[in-house]
Design a protein around this motif. Structure first.
Motif, PDB file in Angstrom:
ATOM      1  N   HIS A  91       8.548  -1.257 -33.764  1.00  0.00           N
ATOM      2  CA  HIS A  91       9.243  -2.696 -33.657  1.00  0.00           C
ATOM      3  C   HIS A  91      10.493  -2.473 -33.400  1.00  0.00           C
ATOM      4  CE1 HIS A  91       9.407  -7.024 -34.366  1.00  0.00           C
ATOM      5  NE2 HIS A  91      10.362  -6.823 -35.230  1.00  0.00           N
ATOM      6  N   ILE A  92      11.362  -1.775 -33.781  1.00  0.00           N
ATOM      7  CA  ILE A  92      13.093  -1.669 -33.582  1.00  0.00           C
ATOM      8  C   ILE A  92      13.142  -1.223 -32.255  1.00  0.00           C
ATOM      9  CG2 ILE A  92      15.029  -0.475 -34.182  1.00  0.00           C
ATOM     10  CD1 ILE A  92      14.581  -2.552 -36.155  1.00  0.00           C
ATOM     11  N   HIS A  93      12.455  -0.222 -31.648  1.00  0.00           N
ATOM     12  CA  HIS A  93      12.322   0.340 -30.483  1.00  0.00           C
ATOM     13  C   HIS A  93      12.078  -1.061 -29.415  1.00  0.00           C
ATOM     14  CE1 HIS A  93      11.892   3.020 -26.933  1.00  0.00           C
ATOM     15  NE2 HIS A  93      10.822   2.576 -26.579  1.00  0.00           N
ATOM     16  N   ARG A  94      11.168  -1.705 -29.650  1.00  0.00           N
ATOM     17  CA  ARG A  94      11.047  -2.777 -28.891  1.00  0.00           C
ATOM     18  C   ARG A  94      12.154  -3.971 -28.651  1.00  0.00           C
ATOM     19  NH1 ARG A  94       4.606  -3.689 -30.287  1.00  0.00           N
ATOM     20  NH2 ARG A  94       3.692  -1.851 -29.069  1.00  0.00           N
ATOM     21  N   ILE A  95      12.683  -4.278 -29.803  1.00  0.00           N
ATOM     22  CA  ILE A  95      13.631  -5.112 -29.874  1.00  0.00           C
ATOM     23  C   ILE A  95      14.900  -4.420 -29.011  1.00  0.00           C
ATOM     24  CG2 ILE A  95      15.555  -5.945 -31.212  1.00  0.00           C
ATOM     25  CD1 ILE A  95      13.455  -6.335 -33.604  1.00  0.00           C
ATOM     26  N   ILE A  96      15.145  -3.137 -29.065  1.00  0.00           N
ATOM     27  CA  ILE A  96      16.209  -2.578 -28.474  1.00  0.00           C
ATOM     28  C   ILE A  96      15.983  -2.672 -26.965  1.00  0.00           C
ATOM     29  CG2 ILE A  96      17.423  -0.443 -27.879  1.00  0.00           C
ATOM     30  CD1 ILE A  96      17.100   0.197 -30.869  1.00  0.00           C
ATOM     31  N   ILE A  97      14.682  -2.378 -26.625  1.00  0.00           N
ATOM     32  CA  ILE A  97      14.244  -2.355 -25.073  1.00  0.00           C
ATOM     33  C   ILE A  97      14.745  -3.603 -24.666  1.00  0.00           C
ATOM     34  CG2 ILE A  97      12.415  -2.191 -23.479  1.00  0.00           C
ATOM     35  CD1 ILE A  97      13.485   0.588 -24.426  1.00  0.00           C
ATOM     36  N   CYS A  98      14.271  -4.718 -25.320  1.00  0.00           N
ATOM     37  CA  CYS A  98      14.603  -6.207 -24.752  1.00  0.00           C
ATOM     38  C   CYS A  98      15.913  -6.327 -24.534  1.00  0.00           C
ATOM     39  CB  CYS A  98      13.709  -7.129 -25.743  1.00  0.00           C
ATOM     40  SG  CYS A  98      11.902  -7.149 -25.769  1.00  0.00           S
ATOM     41  N   PHE A  99      16.779  -5.868 -25.605  1.00  0.00           N
ATOM     42  CA  PHE A  99      18.100  -6.361 -25.710  1.00  0.00           C
ATOM     43  C   PHE A  99      18.761  -5.506 -24.527  1.00  0.00           C
ATOM     44  CE2 PHE A  99      22.203  -4.856 -26.756  1.00  0.00           C
ATOM     45  CZ  PHE A  99      23.259  -6.336 -26.962  1.00  0.00           C
ATOM     46  N   MET A 100      18.229  -4.539 -24.181  1.00  0.00           N
ATOM     47  CA  MET A 100      18.593  -3.760 -22.815  1.00  0.00           C
ATOM     48  C   MET A 100      18.350  -4.370 -21.591  1.00  0.00           C
ATOM     49  SD  MET A 100      17.950   0.255 -24.045  1.00  0.00           S
ATOM     50  CE  MET A 100      18.951   1.008 -22.558  1.00  0.00           C
ATOM     51  N   TYR A 101      17.183  -4.919 -21.386  1.00  0.00           N
ATOM     52  CA  TYR A 101      16.678  -5.794 -20.302  1.00  0.00           C
ATOM     53  C   TYR A 101      17.633  -7.183 -20.406  1.00  0.00           C
ATOM     54  CZ  TYR A 101      12.619  -3.153 -18.967  1.00  0.00           C
ATOM     55  OH  TYR A 101      11.655  -2.028 -18.543  1.00  0.00           O
ATOM     56  N   ILE A 102      17.838  -7.658 -21.163  1.00  0.00           N
ATOM     57  CA  ILE A 102      18.898  -8.650 -21.492  1.00  0.00           C
ATOM     58  C   ILE A 102      20.163  -8.405 -20.855  1.00  0.00           C
ATOM     59  CG2 ILE A 102      19.729 -10.720 -22.782  1.00  0.00           C
ATOM     60  CD1 ILE A 102      17.134 -10.705 -24.517  1.00  0.00           C
ATOM     61  N   MET A 103      20.908  -7.437 -21.537  1.00  0.00           N
ATOM     62  CA  MET A 103      22.167  -6.907 -21.150  1.00  0.00           C
ATOM     63  C   MET A 103      22.079  -6.683 -19.648  1.00  0.00           C
ATOM     64  SD  MET A 103      24.019  -7.593 -23.520  1.00  0.00           S
ATOM     65  CE  MET A 103      25.514  -6.870 -23.004  1.00  0.00           C
ATOM     66  N   GLY A 104      21.115  -5.709 -19.055  1.00  0.00           N
ATOM     67  CA  GLY A 104      20.952  -5.511 -17.744  1.00  0.00           C
ATOM     68  C   GLY A 104      20.983  -6.895 -16.813  1.00  0.00           C
ATOM     69  N   PHE A 105      20.230  -7.614 -17.047  1.00  0.00           N
ATOM     70  CA  PHE A 105      20.068  -8.963 -16.242  1.00  0.00           C
ATOM     71  C   PHE A 105      21.457  -9.721 -16.318  1.00  0.00           C
ATOM     72  CE2 PHE A 105      19.448 -13.685 -16.244  1.00  0.00           C
ATOM     73  CZ  PHE A 105      18.774 -13.738 -15.101  1.00  0.00           C
ATOM     74  N   CYS A 106      22.058  -9.955 -17.474  1.00  0.00           N
ATOM     75  CA  CYS A 106      23.444 -10.109 -17.667  1.00  0.00           C
ATOM     76  C   CYS A 106      24.301  -9.732 -16.854  1.00  0.00           C
ATOM     77  CB  CYS A 106      23.984 -10.418 -19.000  1.00  0.00           C
ATOM     78  SG  CYS A 106      23.062 -11.610 -20.147  1.00  0.00           S
ATOM     79  N   PHE A 107      24.461  -8.332 -16.514  1.00  0.00           N
ATOM     80  CA  PHE A 107      25.329  -7.461 -16.012  1.00  0.00           C
ATOM     81  C   PHE A 107      25.074  -7.858 -14.425  1.00  0.00           C
ATOM     82  CE2 PHE A 107      26.386  -3.446 -13.676  1.00  0.00           C
ATOM     83  CZ  PHE A 107      27.601  -3.393 -13.996  1.00  0.00           C
ATOM     84  N   THR A 108      23.675  -7.826 -14.045  1.00  0.00           N
ATOM     85  CA  THR A 108      23.332  -8.192 -12.678  1.00  0.00           C
ATOM     86  C   THR A 108      23.803  -9.318 -12.207  1.00  0.00           C
ATOM     87  OG1 THR A 108      21.370  -6.635 -12.908  1.00  0.00           O
ATOM     88  CG2 THR A 108      21.308  -8.142 -10.849  1.00  0.00           C
ATOM     89  N   VAL A 109      23.638 -10.434 -13.145  1.00  0.00           N
ATOM     90  CA  VAL A 109      24.348 -11.948 -12.566  1.00  0.00           C
ATOM     91  C   VAL A 109      25.605 -11.920 -12.555  1.00  0.00           C
ATOM     92  CG1 VAL A 109      24.482 -14.166 -13.506  1.00  0.00           C
ATOM     93  CG2 VAL A 109      22.315 -13.184 -13.764  1.00  0.00           C
ATOM     94  N   LEU A 110      26.412 -11.345 -13.534  1.00  0.00           N
ATOM     95  CA  LEU A 110      27.825 -11.216 -13.395  1.00  0.00           C
ATOM     96  C   LEU A 110      28.387 -10.372 -12.240  1.00  0.00           C
ATOM     97  CD1 LEU A 110      29.047 -10.613 -17.241  1.00  0.00           C
ATOM     98  CD2 LEU A 110      29.269 -12.787 -15.896  1.00  0.00           C
ATOM     99  N   THR A 111      27.622  -9.207 -11.938  1.00  0.00           N
ATOM    100  CA  THR A 111      27.857  -8.646 -10.453  1.00  0.00           C
ATOM    101  C   THR A 111      27.751  -9.329  -9.423  1.00  0.00           C
ATOM    102  OG1 THR A 111      27.499  -6.472 -11.752  1.00  0.00           O
ATOM    103  CG2 THR A 111      27.423  -6.301  -9.320  1.00  0.00           C
ATOM    104  N   VAL A 112      26.890  -9.907  -9.205  1.00  0.00           N
ATOM    105  CA  VAL A 112      26.390 -10.955  -8.106  1.00  0.00           C
ATOM    106  C   VAL A 112      27.599 -12.059  -8.122  1.00  0.00           C
ATOM    107  CG1 VAL A 112      24.838 -12.645  -7.283  1.00  0.00           C
ATOM    108  CG2 VAL A 112      23.929 -10.500  -7.943  1.00  0.00           C
ATOM    109  N   VAL A 113      27.813 -12.710  -9.217  1.00  0.00           N
ATOM    110  CA  VAL A 113      29.033 -13.657  -9.219  1.00  0.00           C
ATOM    111  C   VAL A 113      30.312 -13.217  -8.607  1.00  0.00           C
ATOM    112  CG1 VAL A 113      30.240 -15.188 -10.722  1.00  0.00           C
ATOM    113  CG2 VAL A 113      27.742 -15.051 -10.673  1.00  0.00           C
ATOM    114  N   ARG A 114      30.740 -11.972  -9.057  1.00  0.00           N
ATOM    115  CA  ARG A 114      31.721 -11.458  -8.933  1.00  0.00           C
ATOM    116  C   ARG A 114      31.694 -11.002  -7.205  1.00  0.00           C
ATOM    117  NH1 ARG A 114      36.664 -10.185  -8.015  1.00  0.00           N
ATOM    118  NH2 ARG A 114      37.376  -8.224  -8.540  1.00  0.00           N
ATOM    119  N   ALA A 115      30.753 -10.438  -6.829  1.00  0.00           N
ATOM    120  CA  ALA A 115      30.542 -10.004  -5.478  1.00  0.00           C
ATOM    121  C   ALA A 115      30.627 -11.293  -4.546  1.00  0.00           C
ATOM    122  CB  ALA A 115      29.298  -9.128  -5.171  1.00  0.00           C
TER     123      ALA A 115
END
Length: 115
Positions: free
Chosen positions: A46-70
């Motif tokens: 359960h904890i592993h799945r929560i961490i994986i979801c958090f990593m996907y959310i952070m990756g998505f946010c990082f991608t959006v911020l990178t696209v906006v910055r670019a």
């Protein structure tokens, strides 16, 4: 004294095999340990799945911020919507995240921080 046939059979079985009670106790202990192991494994999964979801959310946010910055970097002046202060804040967020990521990989690689 009770003359119930089942009680008589149980008493006879207990007299013929006295270690059976110990075996049942050992089986109960093993079952308890097995259930605790399953519960612990379920918790870790359960904890592993929560961490994986958090990593996907952070990756998505990082991608959006990178696209906006670019986009703000390459777009013509009339299509830019970020002010200088907002651009600076966005740059700070992006690059501090990258630096922290590299630092955590370094610390884990050389066992500086416990996993």
């Amino acid at each position: 004294m009770n003359n119930d046939p089942l009680n008589i059979l149980d008493a006879a079985a207990a007299q013929s095999n006295p270690s059976q009670g110990n075996d049942e106790l050992a089986n109960q202990e093993n079952n308890i340990k097995f259930r605790e192991g399953e519960r612990g494994e379920s918790y870790r999964t359960h904890i592993h799945r929560i961490i994986i979801c958090f990593m996907y959310i952070m990756g998505f946010c990082f991608t959006v911020l990178t696209v906006v910055r670019a986009w703000d970097f390459i777009a013509p002046e009339n299509l830019k919507w970020l002010s200088e202060a907002q651009d600076h804040d966005l740059e700070r967020i992006l690059f501090s995240g990258i630096i922290l990521s590299f630092a955590s990989k370094y610390f884990k690689k050389y066992n500086i921080v416990e996993n």
